[in-house]
Design a protein around this motif. Structure first.
Motif, PDB file in Angstrom:
ATOM      1  N   THR A  53       0.830  -1.208   0.000  1.00 16.51           N
ATOM      2  CA  THR A  53       0.000   0.000   0.000  1.00 16.51           C
ATOM      3  C   THR A  53       0.863   1.254   0.000  1.00 16.51           C
ATOM      4  O   THR A  53       0.630   2.180  -0.784  1.00 16.51           O
ATOM      5  N   LEU A  54       1.864   1.266   0.854  1.00 22.87           N
ATOM      6  CA  LEU A  54       2.748   2.432   0.926  1.00 22.87           C
ATOM      7  C   LEU A  54       3.530   2.598  -0.381  1.00 22.87           C
ATOM      8  O   LEU A  54       3.678   3.711  -0.884  1.00 22.87           O
ATOM      9  N   GLU A  55       4.015   1.492  -0.927  1.00 23.24           N
ATOM     10  CA  GLU A  55       4.767   1.552  -2.180  1.00 23.24           C
ATOM     11  C   GLU A  55       3.900   2.122  -3.305  1.00 23.24           C
ATOM     12  O   GLU A  55       4.346   2.958  -4.085  1.00 23.24           O
ATOM     13  N   THR A  56       2.650   1.687  -3.364  1.00 24.98           N
ATOM     14  CA  THR A  56       1.725   2.198  -4.373  1.00 24.98           C
ATOM     15  C   THR A  56       1.513   3.698  -4.190  1.00 24.98           C
ATOM     16  O   THR A  56       1.499   4.459  -5.161  1.00 24.98           O
ATOM     17  N   LYS A  57       1.361   4.118  -2.949  1.00 28.40           N
ATOM     18  CA  LYS A  57       1.152   5.537  -2.652  1.00 28.40           C
ATOM     19  C   LYS A  57       2.359   6.365  -3.092  1.00 28.40           C
ATOM     20  O   LYS A  57       2.209   7.417  -3.715  1.00 28.40           O
ATOM     21  N   VAL A  58       3.558   5.902  -2.782  1.00 22.60           N
ATOM     22  CA  VAL A  58       4.770   6.633  -3.133  1.00 22.60           C
ATOM     23  C   VAL A  58       4.937   6.691  -4.655  1.00 22.60           C
ATOM     24  O   VAL A  58       5.311   7.734  -5.208  1.00 22.60           O
ATOM     25  N   LYS A  59       4.636   5.589  -5.342  1.00 20.98           N
ATOM     26  CA  LYS A  59       4.718   5.596  -6.802  1.00 20.98           C
ATOM     27  C   LYS A  59       3.734   6.593  -7.398  1.00 20.98           C
ATOM     28  O   LYS A  59       4.050   7.297  -8.349  1.00 20.98           O
ATOM     29  N   ALA A  60       2.540   6.678  -6.840  1.00 20.59           N
ATOM     30  CA  ALA A  60       1.536   7.632  -7.317  1.00 20.59           C
ATOM     31  C   ALA A  60       2.025   9.064  -7.107  1.00 20.59           C
ATOM     32  O   ALA A  60       1.854   9.918  -7.985  1.00 20.59           O
ATOM     33  N   ASP A  85       2.705  11.810 -10.014  1.00 15.45           N
ATOM     34  CA  ASP A  85       2.107  13.145  -9.946  1.00 15.45           C
ATOM     35  C   ASP A  85       3.163  14.225 -10.133  1.00 15.45           C
ATOM     36  O   ASP A  85       2.945  15.213 -10.832  1.00 15.45           O
ATOM     37  N   LYS A  86       4.324  14.039  -9.505  1.00 18.73           N
ATOM     38  CA  LYS A  86       5.406  15.018  -9.640  1.00 18.73           C
ATOM     39  C   LYS A  86       5.889  15.086 -11.083  1.00 18.73           C
ATOM     40  O   LYS A  86       6.172  16.161 -11.591  1.00 18.73           O
ATOM     41  N   LYS A  87       5.993  13.932 -11.733  1.00 17.23           N
ATOM     42  CA  LYS A  87       6.431  13.917 -13.130  1.00 17.23           C
ATOM     43  C   LYS A  87       5.436  14.665 -14.009  1.00 17.23           C
ATOM     44  O   LYS A  87       5.823  15.428 -14.887  1.00 17.23           O
ATOM     45  N   VAL A  88       4.163  14.441 -13.771  1.00  9.52           N
ATOM     46  CA  VAL A  88       3.124  15.125 -14.552  1.00  9.52           C
ATOM     47  C   VAL A  88       3.188  16.624 -14.296  1.00  9.52           C
ATOM     48  O   VAL A  88       3.139  17.424 -15.234  1.00  9.52           O
ATOM     49  N   GLN A  89       3.314  17.012 -13.038  1.00 10.16           N
ATOM     50  CA  GLN A  89       3.390  18.433 -12.697  1.00 10.16           C
ATOM     51  C   GLN A  89       4.624  19.082 -13.321  1.00 10.16           C
ATOM     52  O   GLN A  89       4.564  20.189 -13.835  1.00 10.16           O
ATOM     53  N   LYS A  90       5.735  18.380 -13.276  1.00  9.42           N
ATOM     54  CA  LYS A  90       6.972  18.910 -13.851  1.00  9.42           C
ATOM     55  C   LYS A  90       6.832  19.055 -15.362  1.00  9.42           C
ATOM     56  O   LYS A  90       7.257  20.048 -15.935  1.00  9.42           O
TER      57      LYS A  90
END
Length: 102
Positions: free
Chosen positions: A79-86, A90-95
């Motif tokens: 669950t945590l790994e999935t959250k961190v990947k998301a 998101d950062k890549k999309v924002q960048k």
């Protein structure tokens, strides 16, 4: 020959030390602070999960309880790994959006 190798290695090493500094210099302070806060939050969440998992294992009285703890540990980490990947996506999309705006 030896001094040339030493100088070359020193230059390469120094260049690698500058890469993180250049990356931080490129970003604005607000973005840096937001990234830093997100990393801290993720670390604290991992610590909470590890403490909960440690309590589960310590409280286990038999193999079945220990097996249940292992299942819970795996689910928590997934669950945590999935959250961190998301968050990373998101950062890549924002960048990418910021780069297009420039």
């Amino acid at each position: 020959m030896y001094p040339r190798k030493y100088i070359l290695l020193t230059v390469i090493y120094s260049a690698f030390l500058l890469i993180p500094a250049m990356a931080v210099a490129d970003s604005d302070p607000e973005t840096f602070q937001a990234d830093k806060d997100q990393h801290i939050a993720n670390i604290l969440e991992r610590i909470q999960i590890d403490q909960k998992d440690l309590s589960c294992v310590q409280a286990a009285q038999d193999h079945e309880a220990l097996k249940a703890c292992r299942i819970t540990i795996k689910e928590d980490r997934d669950t945590l790994e999935t959250k961190v990947k998301a968050q990373t996506e998101d950062k890549k999309v924002q960048k990418g959006t910021k780069n297009k705006e420039k």
